[in-house]
Design an enzyme around this catalytic site. Structure first.
Site, PDB file in Angstrom:
ATOM      1  N   THR A   1      10.496  62.845  28.735  1.00  0.00           N
ATOM      2  CA  THR A   1      10.333  62.077  27.805  1.00  0.00           C
ATOM      3  C   THR A   1      11.776  61.683  27.014  1.00  0.00           C
ATOM      4  OG1 THR A   1       8.296  62.976  27.116  1.00  0.00           O
ATOM      5  CG2 THR A   1       9.100  61.646  25.295  1.00  0.00           C
TER       6      THR A   1
ATOM      7  N   CYS B   1      36.770  71.752  31.319  1.00  0.00           N
ATOM      8  CA  CYS B   1      35.681  72.192  31.720  1.00  0.00           C
ATOM      9  C   CYS B   1      35.632  72.954  33.032  1.00  0.00           C
ATOM     10  CB  CYS B   1      34.810  70.762  32.043  1.00  0.00           C
ATOM     11  SG  CYS B   1      35.945  69.824  33.152  1.00  0.00           S
TER      12      CYS B   1
END
Length: 400
Positions: free
Chosen positions: A241, A331
């Site tokens: 969703t 990262c």
């Protein structure tokens, strides 16, 4: 004992940025209440209208149609969907991919994975500032080339690539062009009506939106294969969703950024210049890594190397004094090896090991910059007093 965050000087915005209060309030509201645009009851209908409005707002931010946007669970998911999704859908008509050696490490790892599945990879050369000559795309492409992957802004050394020229060459040669816009969105004006980019990944947190959401623009007519198949509004390309809270908050951050963009660029550009002028005048033997200040460098980024002292020592010493910087890419796990970016641009080992990154954001103030400069110059001076390499350098200089 924890130090109060509001007393810290945060200069690591390219790792993560604080979220706009207005965006956070929307995120909280749509997380707390039972909103789902898939439901057909009245709250679902209301949710759908809210979502459509948010999509319109975000699409105007980068100059595209709402139907060309897919929202994922994070920036790396958007990047993987764009690159690997395109490869899986189109690899039967060609196996060749172009990229640069200074792309973010996870992208290079992803492309290495595709090599094991049959992809042929060519690295575009970069100069000492990390710049790719777009003409190299034309020279190194083959009839088998189906994709070119190129970042807009390098988060380590601040290089801004010539994306419009690169995209136009790819369009002329019928090569799909994927752009990693993780560090461009909110910092460089983007109008996809004027630049023929095929796929563009955007990170809302880099312009003070929520964490944990990524955006992939897919130009109309570009076909990709789902990585996590879904039946929802996201073109059937991403399962689950819609994340109402994050999408609405990201759209609000984009809206605020648009309103303050000129003011933000002028302010951060001034701070960048102020920092570099003061550091270069106060600290001997310090160099700027990447392009000089100007149109080829992100105004958010300063990567510097004061020689004879380690980058991690600088970061930890500054941290103890309440100044937060970074060394190396944000990262990738830290280690004692120099980064692939520094290797690609041919930076000397000692300069690479002494580098630190200062990255600015909308919440940065002049008072913080002045305090940082006093602290940082003091830290470098103190570390050099303890550096054997620095003492040897001074001794040799004095004896000459």
């Amino acid at each position: 004992m924890e130090r109060s965050i509001d007393k810290l000087i945060f200069l690591d915005h390219q790792s993560v940025s604080p979220v706009f209060k207005e965006a956070l309030e929307l995120f909280y509201h749509y997380s707390l209440e039972p909103f789902s645009p898939l439901s057909i009851h009245q709250l679902g209908i209301q949710s759908k209208k809210t979502l459509e409005s948010a999509l319109e707002s975000f699409s105007s931010f980068i100059g595209c149609s709402p139907d060309e946007l897919v929202f994922t669970g994070g920036i790396w998911e958007a990047i993987i969907l764009g690159i690997e999704g395109f490869w899986r859908k189109n690899s039967l008509r060609g196996k060749h991919i172009l990229t640069s050696p200074i792309e973010q490490k996870p992208i290079l790892l992803l492309l290495d994975k595709l090599k094991r599945e049959g992809a042929q990879l060519t690295l575009l050369p970069v100069d000492k500032e990390g710049m790719v000559d777009p003409k190299a795309i034309e020279e190194l492409s083959t009839p088998q080339t189906i994709l070119c992957c190129l970042q807009w802004v390098n988060p380590e050394i601040g290089t801004i690539q010539k994306i419009k020229e690169a995209a136009e060459i790819c369009e002329k040669k019928s090569i799909a062009f994927f752009c990693d816009g993780s560090y461009a969105g909110g910092w460089i004006p983007i109008d996809l009506k004027k630049i023929p980019i095929s796929l563009l990944a955007i990170n809302p947190n880099q312009f003070n939106g929520p964490k944990g959401i990524g955006v992939l623009y897919i130009r109309q007519g570009i076909e990709i294969e789902p990585i996590i198949p879904g039946l929802n509004k996201e073109l059937g390309l991403w399962g689950g969703t819609e994340n109402m809270a994050s999408i609405v908050a990201a759209a609000k951050a984009a809206e605020i950024t648009t309103k303050i963009f000129k003011e933000k660029i002028e302010k951060i550009g001034y701070f960048q210049k102020l920092i570099w002028e003061r550091i270069s005048a106060s600290i001997p033997m310090v160099s700027l890594n990447g392009p000089q200040l100007g149109p080829n460098r992100s105004i958010q980024n300063l990567n510097i190397s004061p020689e004879f002292i380690g980058g991690e020592a600088q970061v930890l010493s500054c941290d103890m004094k309440g100044v937060l910087l970074s060394s190396g890419p944000s990262c990738v796990q830290k280690n004692l090896r120099i980064s692939h970016v520094f290797k690609a641009v041919g930076l000397e080992y000692q300069k690479a090991m002494s580098s630190v990154r200062i990255s600015l954001g909308i919440t940065t103030t002049k008072e913080e910059i002045e305090r940082f400069l006093d602290i940082y110059i003091g830290v470098v001076t103190k570390l050099r007093e303890m550096s054997i390499g620095w003492k040897k350098f001074l001794s040799k200089k004095n004896s000459e």
